[in-house]
Design a protein around this motif. Sequence first.
Motif, PDB file in Angstrom:
ATOM      1  N   MET A   1       0.940  -0.566  -0.004  1.00  0.00           N
ATOM      2  CA  MET A   1       0.542  -0.112   0.088  1.00  0.00           C
ATOM      3  C   MET A   1       0.990   1.201   0.007  1.00  0.00           C
ATOM      4  N   VAL A   2       0.507   1.902  -0.840  1.00  0.00           N
ATOM      5  CA  VAL A   2       1.519   3.663  -0.563  1.00  0.00           C
ATOM      6  C   VAL A   2       1.171   3.920   0.673  1.00  0.00           C
ATOM      7  N   THR A   3       2.012   4.781   1.488  1.00  0.00           N
ATOM      8  CA  THR A   3       2.439   5.330   1.950  1.00  0.00           C
ATOM      9  C   THR A   3       2.593   6.876   2.205  1.00  0.00           C
ATOM     10  N   THR A   4       2.720   7.308   3.588  1.00  0.00           N
ATOM     11  CA  THR A   4       3.445   8.949   3.625  1.00  0.00           C
ATOM     12  C   THR A   4       4.861   8.384   3.185  1.00  0.00           C
ATOM     13  N   GLY A   5       5.936   9.468   2.509  1.00  0.00           N
ATOM     14  CA  GLY A   5       7.009   9.091   1.785  1.00  0.00           C
ATOM     15  C   GLY A   5       7.394   8.630   0.853  1.00  0.00           C
ATOM     16  N   ASP A   6       6.832   7.532   0.804  1.00  0.00           N
ATOM     17  CA  ASP A   6       6.661   7.165  -0.955  1.00  0.00           C
ATOM     18  C   ASP A   6       6.186   7.914  -1.603  1.00  0.00           C
ATOM     19  N   ALA A   7       6.737   7.288  -2.784  1.00  0.00           N
ATOM     20  CA  ALA A   7       6.703   8.215  -4.477  1.00  0.00           C
ATOM     21  C   ALA A   7       4.950   7.522  -5.337  1.00  0.00           C
ATOM     22  N   ALA A   8       4.299   8.973  -5.057  1.00  0.00           N
ATOM     23  CA  ALA A   8       3.063   8.511  -5.457  1.00  0.00           C
ATOM     24  C   ALA A   8       3.637   7.906  -7.021  1.00  0.00           C
ATOM     25  N   PRO A   9       2.650   6.686  -7.004  1.00  0.00           N
ATOM     26  CA  PRO A   9       2.370   6.045  -8.524  1.00  0.00           C
ATOM     27  C   PRO A   9       1.936   7.270  -9.046  1.00  0.00           C
ATOM     28  N   ASP A  10       2.416   6.768 -10.543  1.00  0.00           N
ATOM     29  CA  ASP A  10       2.121   8.030 -11.691  1.00  0.00           C
ATOM     30  C   ASP A  10       0.796   7.311 -12.598  1.00  0.00           C
ATOM     31  N   PHE A  11       0.529   8.334 -12.753  1.00  0.00           N
ATOM     32  CA  PHE A  11      -1.025   7.603 -13.782  1.00  0.00           C
ATOM     33  C   PHE A  11      -1.746   8.559 -14.594  1.00  0.00           C
ATOM     34  N   THR A  12      -2.326   8.167 -15.602  1.00  0.00           N
ATOM     35  CA  THR A  12      -2.723   8.629 -16.495  1.00  0.00           C
ATOM     36  C   THR A  12      -4.814   8.491 -16.592  1.00  0.00           C
ATOM     37  N   ALA A  13      -5.551   9.173 -16.252  1.00  0.00           N
ATOM     38  CA  ALA A  13      -6.695   8.753 -16.160  1.00  0.00           C
ATOM     39  C   ALA A  13      -7.891  10.119 -16.795  1.00  0.00           C
ATOM     40  N   PRO A  14      -9.094   9.821 -16.976  1.00  0.00           N
ATOM     41  CA  PRO A  14      -9.856  10.938 -17.655  1.00  0.00           C
ATOM     42  C   PRO A  14     -10.540  11.657 -16.223  1.00  0.00           C
ATOM     43  N   LEU A  15     -10.091  12.755 -16.951  1.00  0.00           N
ATOM     44  CA  LEU A  15     -11.218  13.814 -15.576  1.00  0.00           C
ATOM     45  C   LEU A  15     -12.432  14.174 -16.123  1.00  0.00           C
ATOM     46  N   ALA A  16     -13.722  13.820 -15.185  1.00  0.00           N
ATOM     47  CA  ALA A  16     -14.507  14.742 -14.966  1.00  0.00           C
ATOM     48  C   ALA A  16     -14.404  16.652 -14.556  1.00  0.00           C
ATOM     49  N   ASN A  17     -14.885  17.702 -15.414  1.00  0.00           N
ATOM     50  CA  ASN A  17     -15.214  18.202 -15.248  1.00  0.00           C
ATOM     51  C   ASN A  17     -15.687  19.733 -15.735  1.00  0.00           C
ATOM     52  N   GLY A  18     -17.075  18.911 -16.237  1.00  0.00           N
ATOM     53  CA  GLY A  18     -17.691  19.404 -16.866  1.00  0.00           C
ATOM     54  C   GLY A  18     -17.595  18.860 -18.441  1.00  0.00           C
ATOM     55  N   ASN A  19     -16.066  18.995 -18.577  1.00  0.00           N
ATOM     56  CA  ASN A  19     -15.897  18.104 -20.083  1.00  0.00           C
ATOM     57  C   ASN A  19     -15.559  16.972 -19.544  1.00  0.00           C
ATOM     58  N   ILE A  20     -14.569  16.158 -20.332  1.00  0.00           N
ATOM     59  CA  ILE A  20     -13.366  15.281 -19.868  1.00  0.00           C
ATOM     60  C   ILE A  20     -12.119  15.201 -20.916  1.00  0.00           C
ATOM     61  N   GLU A  21     -11.529  15.470 -19.691  1.00  0.00           N
ATOM     62  CA  GLU A  21     -10.429  15.679 -19.998  1.00  0.00           C
ATOM     63  C   GLU A  21      -9.076  14.527 -19.360  1.00  0.00           C
ATOM     64  N   GLU A  22      -8.152  14.487 -20.138  1.00  0.00           N
ATOM     65  CA  GLU A  22      -6.969  13.317 -19.808  1.00  0.00           C
ATOM     66  C   GLU A  22      -5.776  13.998 -19.175  1.00  0.00           C
ATOM     67  N   PHE A  23      -5.937  13.126 -17.599  1.00  0.00           N
ATOM     68  CA  PHE A  23      -5.664  14.042 -16.671  1.00  0.00           C
ATOM     69  C   PHE A  23      -4.114  12.871 -16.313  1.00  0.00           C
ATOM     70  N   THR A  24      -2.724  13.395 -17.034  1.00  0.00           N
ATOM     71  CA  THR A  24      -1.583  13.069 -15.495  1.00  0.00           C
ATOM     72  C   THR A  24      -1.194  13.170 -14.791  1.00  0.00           C
ATOM     73  N   LEU A  25      -1.375  12.719 -13.491  1.00  0.00           N
ATOM     74  CA  LEU A  25      -0.438  13.268 -12.890  1.00  0.00           C
ATOM     75  C   LEU A  25       0.919  14.076 -12.654  1.00  0.00           C
ATOM     76  N   SER A  26       2.086  13.644 -13.264  1.00  0.00           N
ATOM     77  CA  SER A  26       3.392  13.700 -12.769  1.00  0.00           C
ATOM     78  C   SER A  26       3.350  15.402 -13.885  1.00  0.00           C
TER      79      SER A  26
END
Length: 159
Positions: A1-26
Motif C-alpha cells: 500500500m502506498v504510504t507517506t514518504g513513498d513516490a506517488a504512482p504516476d497515472f493518466t486517467a479521464p478527468l470529469a470537470n464538466g467536460n472530459i479531459e486527460e489528466f496525468t499526475l506527473s
Amino acid sequence: MVTTGDAAPDFTAPLANGNIEEFTLSERLEDDAPIVLAFFPGAFTSVCTTEMCTFQDRLATFNDLDASVYGVSRDSPFTLNEFRAQNDLEFGLLSDYNKELIDDYDIEMDFADLGVYGVAKRSVFVIDGDGDVAYSWVSDDPGVEPDYDEVEAAVEDLS
C-alpha cells in the motif's frame, strides 16, 4: 500500500470537470501541487456524497493553500460529471473505470454481500510538488470519513 514518504504512482486517467479531459499526475505537479487525491467507493452513495461535499465546503481553504483537490472513483467520467453537477462540486473527479489507480495505490475493497468488487477504499493522499506522498490515510471502514482538519494541516505543512 502506498504510504507517506513513498513516490506517488504516476497515472493518466479521464478527468470529469464538466467536460472530459486527460489528466496525468506527473504533468499536473508543477502547476497544481500539492494535490489532494480523495478516493471514494462510488458516486451517489451517502457517505461518498457527504465526503465530496465536505471537500467542496472546504475548497476555499485548499485554494488559499494553492492546493488542488481531485476526487477519484471507479465510476465512469460521464457518471462523475453528473455527480459533480448534482452536488455543485467545483473540483474535478478522476475516473478509475479500469481500476488501475486502485491497483497502483493498493486500496481495493469489495462489498461482496452486494456483489460489488474492486472499488476504492475511502482514502486520501496528499502529493507534493516532487511527486512524493506527504500524507496518506486509508480506511478499511467505508462509513468513516477522513479527518478533514488533518488533511488541511498536511497541505499547510507543504506551504
